[in-house]
Design an enzyme around this catalytic site. Structure first.
Site, PDB file in Angstrom:
ATOM      1  N   GLU A  59       3.649  33.729  57.124  1.00  0.00           N
ATOM      2  CA  GLU A  59       3.924  32.479  57.257  1.00  0.00           C
ATOM      3  C   GLU A  59       5.250  33.230  56.890  1.00  0.00           C
ATOM      4  O   GLU A  59       7.062  32.033  57.278  1.00  0.00           O
ATOM      5  CB  GLU A  59       3.718  32.375  56.162  1.00  0.00           C
ATOM      6  CG  GLU A  59       2.144  31.686  56.827  1.00  0.00           C
ATOM      7  CD  GLU A  59       1.045  32.808  56.749  1.00  0.00           C
ATOM      8  OE1 GLU A  59       1.246  33.771  56.151  1.00  0.00           O
ATOM      9  OE2 GLU A  59      -0.093  32.131  56.639  1.00  0.00           O
ATOM     10  N   HIS A 128      -8.114  27.452  49.587  1.00  0.00           N
ATOM     11  CA  HIS A 128      -8.579  26.219  51.318  1.00  0.00           C
ATOM     12  C   HIS A 128      -8.130  24.924  51.020  1.00  0.00           C
ATOM     13  O   HIS A 128      -8.709  24.070  51.962  1.00  0.00           O
ATOM     14  CB  HIS A 128      -8.968  26.842  52.185  1.00  0.00           C
ATOM     15  CG  HIS A 128      -8.541  28.009  52.540  1.00  0.00           C
ATOM     16  ND1 HIS A 128      -8.897  29.743  51.975  1.00  0.00           N
ATOM     17  CD2 HIS A 128      -8.666  28.830  54.051  1.00  0.00           C
ATOM     18  CE1 HIS A 128      -7.887  30.791  52.820  1.00  0.00           C
ATOM     19  NE2 HIS A 128      -7.773  29.910  54.153  1.00  0.00           N
TER      20      HIS A 128
HETATM   21  C1  LIG Z   1      -1.826  33.685  54.414  1.00  0.00           C
HETATM   22  C2  LIG Z   1      -2.886  32.993  55.202  1.00  0.00           C
HETATM   23  N1  LIG Z   1      -2.700  32.815  56.565  1.00  0.00           N
HETATM   24  C3  LIG Z   1      -3.472  32.916  57.105  1.00  0.00           C
HETATM   25  C4  LIG Z   1      -4.961  32.488  57.157  1.00  0.00           C
HETATM   26  C5  LIG Z   1      -5.781  32.398  57.704  1.00  0.00           C
HETATM   27  N2  LIG Z   1      -6.777  33.043  58.279  1.00  0.00           N
HETATM   28  C6  LIG Z   1      -7.527  33.608  58.268  1.00  0.00           C
HETATM   29  S1  LIG Z   1      -8.744  34.642  58.225  1.00  0.00           S
HETATM   30  C7  LIG Z   1      -7.693  35.052  59.647  1.00  0.00           C
HETATM   31  C8  LIG Z   1      -6.797  35.920  60.102  1.00  0.00           C
HETATM   32  C9  LIG Z   1      -7.000  37.309  59.244  1.00  0.00           C
HETATM   33  O1  LIG Z   1      -7.347  38.513  59.952  1.00  0.00           O
HETATM   34  P1  LIG Z   1      -7.009  39.900  60.095  1.00  0.00           P
HETATM   35  O2  LIG Z   1      -6.715  40.306  58.308  1.00  0.00           O
HETATM   36  O3  LIG Z   1      -7.741  41.069  60.712  1.00  0.00           O
HETATM   37  O4  LIG Z   1      -9.490  39.747  58.713  1.00  0.00           O
HETATM   38  P2  LIG Z   1     -10.932  39.801  60.434  1.00  0.00           P
HETATM   39  O5  LIG Z   1     -10.646  38.556  59.931  1.00  0.00           O
HETATM   40  O6  LIG Z   1     -10.127  40.529  61.670  1.00  0.00           O
HETATM   41  O7  LIG Z   1     -11.574  39.629  59.626  1.00  0.00           O
HETATM   42  C10 LIG Z   1      -6.363  34.114  59.549  1.00  0.00           C
HETATM   43  C11 LIG Z   1      -4.931  34.352  59.844  1.00  0.00           C
HETATM   44  C12 LIG Z   1      -5.112  33.145  55.784  1.00  0.00           C
HETATM   45  N3  LIG Z   1      -6.183  32.956  54.971  1.00  0.00           N
HETATM   46  N4  LIG Z   1      -4.549  33.094  54.545  1.00  0.00           N
END
Ligand SMILES: Cc1ncc(C[n+]2csc(CCOP(=O)(O)OP(=O)(O)O)c2C)c(N)n1
Ligand SMILES: Cc1ncc(C[n+]2csc(CCOP(=O)(O)OP(=O)(O)O)c2C)c(N)n1
Ligand SMILES: [Mg+2]
Ligand SMILES: [Mg+2]
Lengths: 323, 310, 323, 310
Positions: A59, A128
């Site tokens: 971000e 959130h």
């Molecule tokens: C700073 C931030 N940006 C975006 C999000 C929205 N978001 C939640 S989980 C996720 C994907 C995370 O991917 P990863 O780290 O690979 O974890 P996974 O869900 O695959 O376990 C996103 C973009 C968030 N919670 N926090």
């Protein structure tokens, strides 16, 4: 006129502006192939290819890139998935976006839009469910918009994209599925104009985003008790439509302000201060401030509903103002 | 380079005489990096730099007179005195900013590269940043995005051994920062930042790569700040031995020698004398220029124009 | 009692607390071997070794680390060099520090202090002269302190270090060299208590940080014109000493609020709203709000001085309040 | 692992029945990572995890009943219903948090490691985070600081191919993330995250290194989310072939086979049956538990206690 969901109205605005202007592009997390977690950008990748990009989870950098991409000839529209992540964008907003038009003596403008959505009510928890309106509304050089109707969502997003200055565009997770009439013409919203959502005589309720809907419910409830409340949908948090505010208070002599951000140093504080400064002599009672309780937003339903303002709290505030 | 050095020296003198406002971040000893890199670019290309950007300002073709005017807060400065020495920007020359938020020059250049890519333009952008800045989160995020999207950007890491008063070894887990390029699948190389020709060549290669659409590169130019962090810094953290060793590698005498071989010593002396006259005149005019008059910033006013507020 | 500089008073507080409690440690950029760019941490590294650390330039992570270091048995004191960099710390403050004591149901406390300094007046430009008070004062679960005297600097920093909750400690670049008497005893400041810096009858001036000094100058100027102004040094921005405020307004019936952050959605807005809400009937005129003009802070001296509040603007506001 | 899987399946069912509030991030298919890693630790060691932390919760010894109670916002949950499934924390077991700000679990664990180091304690901390999180700025900043200061922390990258709906190749400039460890001068290795023994061994090695004072390590555990991002996700971005291939590598049947060889199939079946009973009982009790009553949060009140405000 067509009846559509708030999310569809936004989608339409994006489509129209992207078709009209080749320099408009859209980027953010999960917005291209998946169409955004709230489905606002659905179908855009198919229609506009490269101009719609999924991004890494970065971000801070994405916002900083939007600033300079905007300064060099494009019109970026960046989606930040939750308003709770605005702090990550804040350095780019306050230390970059905010300053250049002024400190470079007008050499550049920065036509970019940061779309995000905030607010509680669905059990998403302390990280959130926030509305950090005041943090962005505080920043010079930015505009901050928060439409509540689908028609305004479309018209103001289009205006935001065409505006030469950075715009933070605040949506709400509980608004995406609300429906309303949206005109077919190429109407642009006017930045800095409030809207009288419901006319009234006894008390003015100034509200933002989803709180306008709660204020309308409160007004209906008050009406049943013989109190005529005017509901003003501010729409534009910065710049603020001061004339609309003073005119309404001039009619009703009582004011309630409602915003879903925290109360202390929140956007409602600014509204309250502004009204009392500019309409002190018109006011028969202090402005009543309704906002999210000053505490982290809890997860459990029984707790969360105590924290976020609703029609009942607004109606009670209106009664206090009139007491 | 000579222009920059003379500018720096003159600023140092004026600071000592109490004539500047706030600290000045001199880049004495590092001129080869900014000047060598900027020489690769045209006015159409963009460059972003740090709080220590004088060499880039000069290298990108900005006039000393208007730089000095900005530093002294004059109406005639590049930003009418609003930006100041760290935040100077000049659109005409594609010098899109000194930046005093450490690390911020990195995503700034990448955002410009994104705009170039989307508009399919034949330009590139260059991010100049320090070894301290390389440890910031935005550096990582930007390199990942730029490499992923093959953005036409060159990352030029000006490694001068220190971040403010703290030695690199106290700030970075590894001594060689170009190695991190591998973590983004982009080329990374280390060069002698005091050798203006080496800088020019490395940046040229990276620029060509960027123009071809092959994406970013990381160049780690090793150099040294001969005059410390800024005019406000009290020194004491650079050892005399270290300083002496780097003074011997000062880019200006080095280039002077090389140029004298090809152009002859007289030509070089003439160029230097002209530079001295230019700087002299720049200070003279700029310091006589008027101070700016205050005007509010309309887009910052938080109430609608027709309103009575603000 | 000893006469000392504000920076020395802070240094003394750090030394005393580090000597008293082994779990207190200090970290930040250039704070160890160089003693901090404002020399607040001078000599600490020599005295406390490993407990005083120079860090990489990584504000976001350092703040996040302070949160969890505090949650697991230490008392970190983190220096963020300029308040302008607070946006980088904000995610850790609002999405981490702010929430755990509540959402983990009291399982943890977070005794850490984030020291920083803000404010303009010396030509440091748009990225190094801001006061972002309202952004941090907005955050639930945090305390925000802003002492103006050396005595309070020491006493409140000691109290902050001992407090179980996160504290943002706001200093000002123009205060470090101001001098004042500092008691020798182990006095702890009381968080949440304002101080009457100068008693008066006609108008109350509520000010924060360096603006207290400007308010005192304004009061002296008003005094010469026969107006008796009370100057209240708020010291604690969150929690705010509401009783002290209402008591003062109860005596003077006129109020001016002064804060160096931007005006719109700034800390002064909260003060203004709070006062009008809680002392509406006592007020003979609307609260006058004095703050930094809503625009980026310019570099040139002729421009910067128009933007940041000073004694003349405060005095003019007091006159307007009394007009 | 079986406990976790059964928990996930039951949650999935309840979600379909509309009985949960908000999405649940199931970790089906990834159990070996959280469980295998947590098994290396004692209650004195700290672990931080993501929005997808159920396997870590269970692995670190938390009771299913109180986990379920938290997920359903009950007074008896680990956080009294205030935190919820993504933000659960339990100090007693050193489970210092699920974290729903992507990347935030990384500096969180490093901060704990700093506290351990300063107090010279014999503990370590482990950061579990995703492949998406590895692209965030705080990941870079934390790894640099941790390696520089030799903090006793293990970076356990749970690489499940996706960040939300987006494939790794759309988010990362390089396919193999453990290679970035070299940029911080720390060991980095890639392992089969579906092999609980491999996870246990790799984390043990890294934990020993951390305990010895030799600093952090990066372990990239390759795994896969068999049930997509969350119960709210509409799917469609994972190909059937990919899903089928990973289903064949499901860690649960894999471990079942291995365990059956050493313990005998009956013992294994008994353990599984006991787990099923435990989960059954957990849901039964938790769903009958009371909802929490609202109490304001005193330290958040913005006016001094004696004041009349708030
Ligand atoms: C700073 C931030 N940006 C975006 C999000 C929205 N978001 C939640 S989980 C996720 C994907 C995370 O991917 P990863 O780290 O690979 O974890 P996974 O869900 O695959 O376990 C996103 C973009 C968030 N919670 N926090
Ligand atoms: C985000 C941020 N943190 C801290 C500072 C204070 N600061 C200014 S320059 C500097 C050192 C930068 O080091 P480096 O990137 O190596 O640049 P150099 O000064 O050596 O040219 C620091 C810490 C800042 N301006 N911005
Ligand atoms: Mg450096
Ligand atoms: Mg993932």
């Amino acid at each position: 006129m067509a009846m559509m969901r708030y999310a569809e109205a936004l989608n339409r605005a994006l489509r129209e502006e992207m078709a009209r202007d080749q320099t408009v592009f859209v980027f953010g997390e999960d917005i291209a192939s998946y169409g955004g977690v709230f489905k606002v950008t659905q179908g855009l990748a198919e229609a506009f290819g490269d101009r719609v990009r999924d991004t890494p989870i970065s971000e801070q950098t994405l916002t900083a890139m939007a600033v300079t991409a905007a300064m060099t000839g494009t019109r970026p529209v960046l989606e930040i998935m939750y308003a709770d992540f605005l702090p990550l964008s804040l350095d780019a907003l306050v230390n970059q976006a905010s300053i250049y038009n002024y400190i470079w003596n007008g050499q550049v403008t920065m036509p970019f839009v940061l779309r995000t959505q905030g607010g509680g009510g669905v059990g998403t928890g302390a990280q959130h469910a926030k509305s950090l309106d005041s943090m962005v509304a505080h920043i010079p050089g930015l505009r901050v918009l928060a439409p509540v109707t689908p028609a305004d969502a479309r018209a103001l997003l289009k205006a935001a994209i065409r505006d030469p200055h950075p715009v933070v565009f605040l949506e709400h997770k509980l608004l995406y599925n609300t429906r309303g009439e949206v005109p077919d013409d190429d109407t642009l919203g006017e930045i800095g104009r409030a809207r009288i959502a419901r006319a009234g005589r006894d008390v003015s309720i100034f509200a933002t985003s989803r709180m306008v809907l709660e204020a309308e419910k409160a007004a209906a409830e008050l009406d049943a008790a013989g109190i005529s409340a005017e509901v003003v949908d501010l729409r534009s948090l910065r710049p603020l439509d001061l004339d609309a505010i003073t005119a309404s208070v001039g009619r009703t002599h009582h004011a309630v302000v409602v915003n879903e951000d925290w109360r202390f140093c929140g956007y409602a504080a600014e509204l309250s201060a502004t009204i009392m400064e500019h309409a002190f002599d018109d006011l028969d009672a202090p402005v009543e401030r309704v906002a999210t309780l000053d505490m982290p937003i809890p997860y459990a339903e029984t707790l969360e509903r105590e924290v976020i303002p609703d029609a009942a709290r607004i109606a009670a505030a209106a009664r206090r103002a009139l007491a | 380079m000579v222009l920059t050095r003379l500018l720096e020296e003159r600023l140092g003198d004026l600071h000592k005489a109490g004539k500047t406002r706030g600290p000045i971040h001199r880049c004495d000893g590092q001129e080869a990096v900014g000047v060598g890199a900027a020489a690769v670019l045209t006015d159409a290309d963009f460059i972003t730099t740090t709080h220590r950007g004088h060499a880039v300002y000069i290298g990108k073709g900005l006039e000393p007179r208007r730089i000095v005017a900005e530093i002294f807060g004059r109406q005639t400065g590049y930003c009418g005195g609003r930006g100041g020495h760290m935040l100077l920007g000049d659109v005409e020359h594609g010098m899109l900013g000194g930046n005093a938020i450490v690390g911020a020059s990195i995503p700034a250049a990448a955002g410009m590269a994104l705009s170039i890519q989307l508009r399919r333009e034949d330009r590139i952008s260059v991010a100049v940043f320090g070894d301290g800045a390389a440890q910031t989160g935005i550096c990582h995020e930007t390199m990942n995005i730029a490499a992923l999207w093959k953005l036409p950007v060159v990352f030029l890491l000006e490694h001068n051994e220190y971040g403010l008063t703290v030695h690199h070894s106290v700030q970075s887990s590894v001594p060689d920062l170009h190695l991190r390029a591998a973590g983004y699948g982009m080329p990374g190389e280390q060069i002698d930042g005091n050798d203006v020709i080496a800088v020019h060549q490395a940046v040229s290669r990276a620029a060509q790569r960027a123009r071809r659409g092959d994406g970013p590169s990381l160049i780690e130019a090793r150099t040294y700040r001969l005059e410390g962090f800024s005019t406000s810094d009290m020194g004491g953290y650079q050892t005399p031995e270290e300083l002496a060793a780097w003074r011997r590698r000062d880019p200006i005498p080095q280039s002077r020698e090389i140029l004298a071989e090809t152009l002859g010593a007289t030509r070089v002396a003439d160029v230097e004398a002209a530079a001295a006259r230019e700087i002299e005149a720049a200070f003279e005019t700029a310091l006589a220029d008027p101070m700016p008059a205050f005007v509010p910033h309309a887009p910052s006013v938080p109430y609608t124009a027709r309103g009575e507020g603000a």
